[in-house]
Design a protein around this motif. Structure first.
Motif, PDB file in Angstrom:
ATOM      1  N   ALA A   1       0.841  -1.201   0.000  1.00 25.53           N
ATOM      2  CA  ALA A   1       0.000   0.000   0.000  1.00 25.53           C
ATOM      3  C   ALA A   1       0.876   1.251   0.000  1.00 25.53           C
ATOM      4  CB  ALA A   1      -0.936  -0.004   1.201  1.00 25.53           C
ATOM      5  N   TYR A   2       1.930   1.245   0.799  1.00 26.80           N
ATOM      6  CA  TYR A   2       2.842   2.384   0.843  1.00 26.80           C
ATOM      7  C   TYR A   2       3.470   2.605  -0.529  1.00 26.80           C
ATOM      8  CZ  TYR A   2       6.634   5.435   2.367  1.00 26.80           C
ATOM      9  OH  TYR A   2       7.497   6.490   2.506  1.00 26.80           O
ATOM     10  N   LEU A   3       3.954   1.528  -1.144  1.00 27.50           N
ATOM     11  CA  LEU A   3       4.617   1.646  -2.431  1.00 27.50           C
ATOM     12  C   LEU A   3       3.642   2.095  -3.514  1.00 27.50           C
ATOM     13  CD1 LEU A   3       7.739   0.416  -3.020  1.00 27.50           C
ATOM     14  CD2 LEU A   3       6.385  -0.362  -4.920  1.00 27.50           C
ATOM     15  N   ARG A   4       2.413   1.603  -3.482  1.00 24.48           N
ATOM     16  CA  ARG A   4       1.420   2.049  -4.469  1.00 24.48           C
ATOM     17  C   ARG A   4       1.150   3.547  -4.308  1.00 24.48           C
ATOM     18  NH1 ARG A   4      -1.263  -3.117  -3.338  1.00 24.48           N
ATOM     19  NH2 ARG A   4      -0.881  -4.442  -5.145  1.00 24.48           N
ATOM     20  N   ARG A   5       1.104   3.994  -3.068  1.00 23.83           N
ATOM     21  CA  ARG A   5       0.885   5.425  -2.826  1.00 23.83           C
ATOM     22  C   ARG A   5       2.059   6.242  -3.394  1.00 23.83           C
ATOM     23  NH1 ARG A   5      -2.654   8.970  -3.132  1.00 23.83           N
ATOM     24  NH2 ARG A   5      -1.837  10.899  -2.366  1.00 23.83           N
ATOM     25  N   VAL A   6       3.267   5.746  -3.201  1.00 24.02           N
ATOM     26  CA  VAL A   6       4.445   6.423  -3.744  1.00 24.02           C
ATOM     27  C   VAL A   6       4.355   6.451  -5.273  1.00 24.02           C
ATOM     28  CG1 VAL A   6       6.967   6.319  -3.985  1.00 24.02           C
ATOM     29  CG2 VAL A   6       5.912   5.904  -1.753  1.00 24.02           C
ATOM     30  N   MET A   7       3.921   5.333  -5.886  1.00 19.84           N
ATOM     31  CA  MET A   7       3.780   5.306  -7.354  1.00 19.84           C
ATOM     32  C   MET A   7       2.737   6.327  -7.817  1.00 19.84           C
ATOM     33  SD  MET A   7       4.221   1.411  -8.772  1.00 19.84           S
ATOM     34  CE  MET A   7       3.155   0.553  -7.641  1.00 19.84           C
ATOM     35  N   ILE A   8       1.620   6.409  -7.111  1.00 18.60           N
ATOM     36  CA  ILE A   8       0.568   7.361  -7.483  1.00 18.60           C
ATOM     37  C   ILE A   8       1.083   8.788  -7.353  1.00 18.60           C
ATOM     38  CG2 ILE A   8      -1.660   8.310  -6.736  1.00 18.60           C
ATOM     39  CD1 ILE A   8      -2.427   5.330  -6.098  1.00 18.60           C
ATOM     40  N   ASN A   9       1.766   9.078  -6.250  1.00 23.91           N
ATOM     41  CA  ASN A   9       2.320  10.426  -6.059  1.00 23.91           C
ATOM     42  C   ASN A   9       3.360  10.751  -7.128  1.00 23.91           C
ATOM     43  OD1 ASN A   9       0.723  10.801  -3.816  1.00 23.91           O
ATOM     44  ND2 ASN A   9       2.331  10.328  -2.356  1.00 23.91           N
TER      45      ASN A   9
ATOM     46  N   HIS B   1     -10.854  -1.342  -8.886  1.00 22.02           N
ATOM     47  CA  HIS B   1     -11.239  -2.426  -9.779  1.00 22.02           C
ATOM     48  C   HIS B   1     -10.110  -3.382 -10.133  1.00 22.02           C
ATOM     49  CE1 HIS B   1     -15.408  -1.369 -10.309  1.00 22.02           C
ATOM     50  NE2 HIS B   1     -15.034  -0.098 -10.296  1.00 22.02           N
ATOM     51  N   TRP B   2      -8.878  -2.898 -10.303  1.00 27.37           N
ATOM     52  CA  TRP B   2      -7.793  -3.816 -10.625  1.00 27.37           C
ATOM     53  C   TRP B   2      -7.151  -4.373  -9.371  1.00 27.37           C
ATOM     54  CZ3 TRP B   2      -7.461  -0.397 -15.115  1.00 27.37           C
ATOM     55  CH2 TRP B   2      -7.559  -1.098 -16.306  1.00 27.37           C
ATOM     56  N   GLU B   3      -6.881  -3.499  -8.442  1.00 28.35           N
ATOM     57  CA  GLU B   3      -6.247  -3.945  -7.202  1.00 28.35           C
ATOM     58  C   GLU B   3      -7.273  -4.516  -6.223  1.00 28.35           C
ATOM     59  OE1 GLU B   3      -3.026  -4.111  -6.984  1.00 28.35           O
ATOM     60  OE2 GLU B   3      -2.736  -3.066  -8.883  1.00 28.35           O
ATOM     61  N   GLN B   4      -8.544  -4.339  -6.527  1.00 26.15           N
ATOM     62  CA  GLN B   4      -9.658  -4.849  -5.734  1.00 26.15           C
ATOM     63  C   GLN B   4      -9.579  -4.410  -4.269  1.00 26.15           C
ATOM     64  OE1 GLN B   4      -9.820  -9.058  -6.549  1.00 26.15           O
ATOM     65  NE2 GLN B   4     -10.605  -8.703  -8.604  1.00 26.15           N
ATOM     66  N   MET B   5      -9.172  -3.166  -4.088  1.00 24.66           N
ATOM     67  CA  MET B   5      -9.153  -2.598  -2.742  1.00 24.66           C
ATOM     68  C   MET B   5     -10.561  -2.141  -2.397  1.00 24.66           C
ATOM     69  SD  MET B   5      -5.686  -0.296  -2.983  1.00 24.66           S
ATOM     70  CE  MET B   5      -4.914  -0.355  -1.396  1.00 24.66           C
ATOM     71  N   SER B   6     -10.878  -2.165  -1.130  1.00 23.09           N
ATOM     72  CA  SER B   6     -12.182  -1.677  -0.686  1.00 23.09           C
ATOM     73  C   SER B   6     -12.208  -0.152  -0.795  1.00 23.09           C
ATOM     74  CB  SER B   6     -12.428  -2.081   0.775  1.00 23.09           C
ATOM     75  OG  SER B   6     -11.540  -1.375   1.624  1.00 23.09           O
ATOM     76  N   THR B   7     -13.379   0.413  -0.642  1.00 24.29           N
ATOM     77  CA  THR B   7     -13.501   1.873  -0.671  1.00 24.29           C
ATOM     78  C   THR B   7     -12.633   2.488   0.424  1.00 24.29           C
ATOM     79  OG1 THR B   7     -15.740   1.719  -1.547  1.00 24.29           O
ATOM     80  CG2 THR B   7     -15.151   3.787  -0.464  1.00 24.29           C
ATOM     81  N   GLU B   8     -12.663   1.882   1.599  1.00 24.07           N
ATOM     82  CA  GLU B   8     -11.898   2.409   2.730  1.00 24.07           C
ATOM     83  C   GLU B   8     -10.394   2.291   2.484  1.00 24.07           C
ATOM     84  OE1 GLU B   8     -14.506   0.263   2.999  1.00 24.07           O
ATOM     85  OE2 GLU B   8     -15.931   1.789   3.687  1.00 24.07           O
ATOM     86  N   GLU B   9      -9.953   1.156   1.927  1.00 24.76           N
ATOM     87  CA  GLU B   9      -8.530   0.988   1.630  1.00 24.76           C
ATOM     88  C   GLU B   9      -8.075   1.990   0.568  1.00 24.76           C
ATOM     89  OE1 GLU B   9      -7.896  -3.816   2.325  1.00 24.76           O
ATOM     90  OE2 GLU B   9      -8.836  -3.116   0.463  1.00 24.76           O
ATOM     91  N   THR B  10      -8.921   2.186  -0.442  1.00 24.80           N
ATOM     92  CA  THR B  10      -8.603   3.144  -1.494  1.00 24.80           C
ATOM     93  C   THR B  10      -8.509   4.548  -0.919  1.00 24.80           C
ATOM     94  OG1 THR B  10      -9.701   1.756  -3.129  1.00 24.80           O
ATOM     95  CG2 THR B  10      -9.339   4.052  -3.738  1.00 24.80           C
ATOM     96  N   ALA B  11      -9.463   4.890  -0.057  1.00 20.81           N
ATOM     97  CA  ALA B  11      -9.458   6.211   0.571  1.00 20.81           C
ATOM     98  C   ALA B  11      -8.168   6.420   1.373  1.00 20.81           C
ATOM     99  CB  ALA B  11     -10.684   6.368   1.471  1.00 20.81           C
ATOM    100  N   ALA B  12      -7.780   5.399   2.136  1.00 19.65           N
ATOM    101  CA  ALA B  12      -6.559   5.511   2.934  1.00 19.65           C
ATOM    102  C   ALA B  12      -5.326   5.633   2.035  1.00 19.65           C
ATOM    103  CB  ALA B  12      -6.426   4.303   3.856  1.00 19.65           C
ATOM    104  N   ALA B  13      -5.281   4.852   0.975  1.00 21.73           N
ATOM    105  CA  ALA B  13      -4.119   4.870   0.078  1.00 21.73           C
ATOM    106  C   ALA B  13      -3.976   6.211  -0.638  1.00 21.73           C
ATOM    107  CB  ALA B  13      -4.221   3.746  -0.948  1.00 21.73           C
ATOM    108  N   LEU B  14      -5.121   6.842  -0.955  1.00 25.80           N
ATOM    109  CA  LEU B  14      -5.081   8.096  -1.709  1.00 25.80           C
ATOM    110  C   LEU B  14      -5.222   9.332  -0.832  1.00 25.80           C
ATOM    111  CD1 LEU B  14      -7.255   7.045  -4.777  1.00 25.80           C
ATOM    112  CD2 LEU B  14      -4.775   7.192  -4.624  1.00 25.80           C
TER     113      LEU B  14
END
Length: 187
Positions: free
Chosen positions: A68-76, A132-145
């Motif tokens: 999750a941390y690394l995905r957030r870094v990729m998004i940023n 949809h691809w990573e199949q994260m929940s709404t809450e997980e997505t919110a936390a990641a972003l």
């Protein structure tokens, strides 16, 4: 002595990070490929994110959250790249057709989807990829972003509506081309 202890811990952290990267690199590269359409850019994105994450590796207390941390870094990172890019794109009424190398339906669908994702703003694209691809929940997505669950839901709703519009537009364009081709062949 304290200085020696820090040096003694460093190789362990490096090995731990190397083991993590070795075990997760395929999954992480797939995530990067979903964030940027070009495979070379995806590799660059992952590499940049790994370098940035390594610098903070010891600060990730729960290594189960490393993905999750690394995905957030990729998004940023992707967002930084997007903001820094020179505006070389020219808006057009019609998007060019997506080229497909191997002709199989699965690859054609994937190419179309990857191409269509480019019409979304970076924030919308991130939400769609994580939900949809990573199949994260709404809450997980919110936390990641770093946004609220409500913002994730509304952003996802708008993004999916935009994707539907784009698909419908392309379908209408394809039907018109087929009709013109039939008429030309009949004449």
């Amino acid at each position: 002595m304290a200085h020696g202890e820090v040096i003694g811990e460093l190789p362990g952290e490096i090995l731990e990070f190397e083991d993590y990267v070795r075990a997760r690199q395929d999954v992480l590269l797939r995530s990067a490929r979903r964030l940027v359409p070009d495979p070379v850019d995806a590799q660059d994105l992952l590499q940049t994110a790994l370098v940035r994450t390594f610098g903070r590796w010891d600060g990730i207390a729960d290594k189960r959250l490393a993905d999750a941390y690394l995905r957030r870094v990729m998004i940023n990172t992707r967002t930084e790249w997007w903001r820094a890019r020179k505006l070389e794109e020219v808006p057009t009424e019609q998007l060019p057709d997506a080229s497909v190398d191997d002709g199989t339906e699965q690859h054609a669908d994937r190419a179309l989807l990857m191409d269509i994702l480019t019409v979304l703003a970076p924030k919308q694209r991130s939400v769609v990829v994580l939900r949809h691809w990573e199949q994260m929940s709404t809450e997980e997505t919110a936390a990641a972003l770093g946004m609220s669950a409500g913002t994730v839901k509304s952003t996802l709703h708008r993004a999916l509506a935009r994707l539907r519009e784009e698909l419908e537009s392309r379908d209408l364009d394809a039907r018109a081309l087929e009709r013109e081709e039939r008429e030309r062949c009949a004449a």
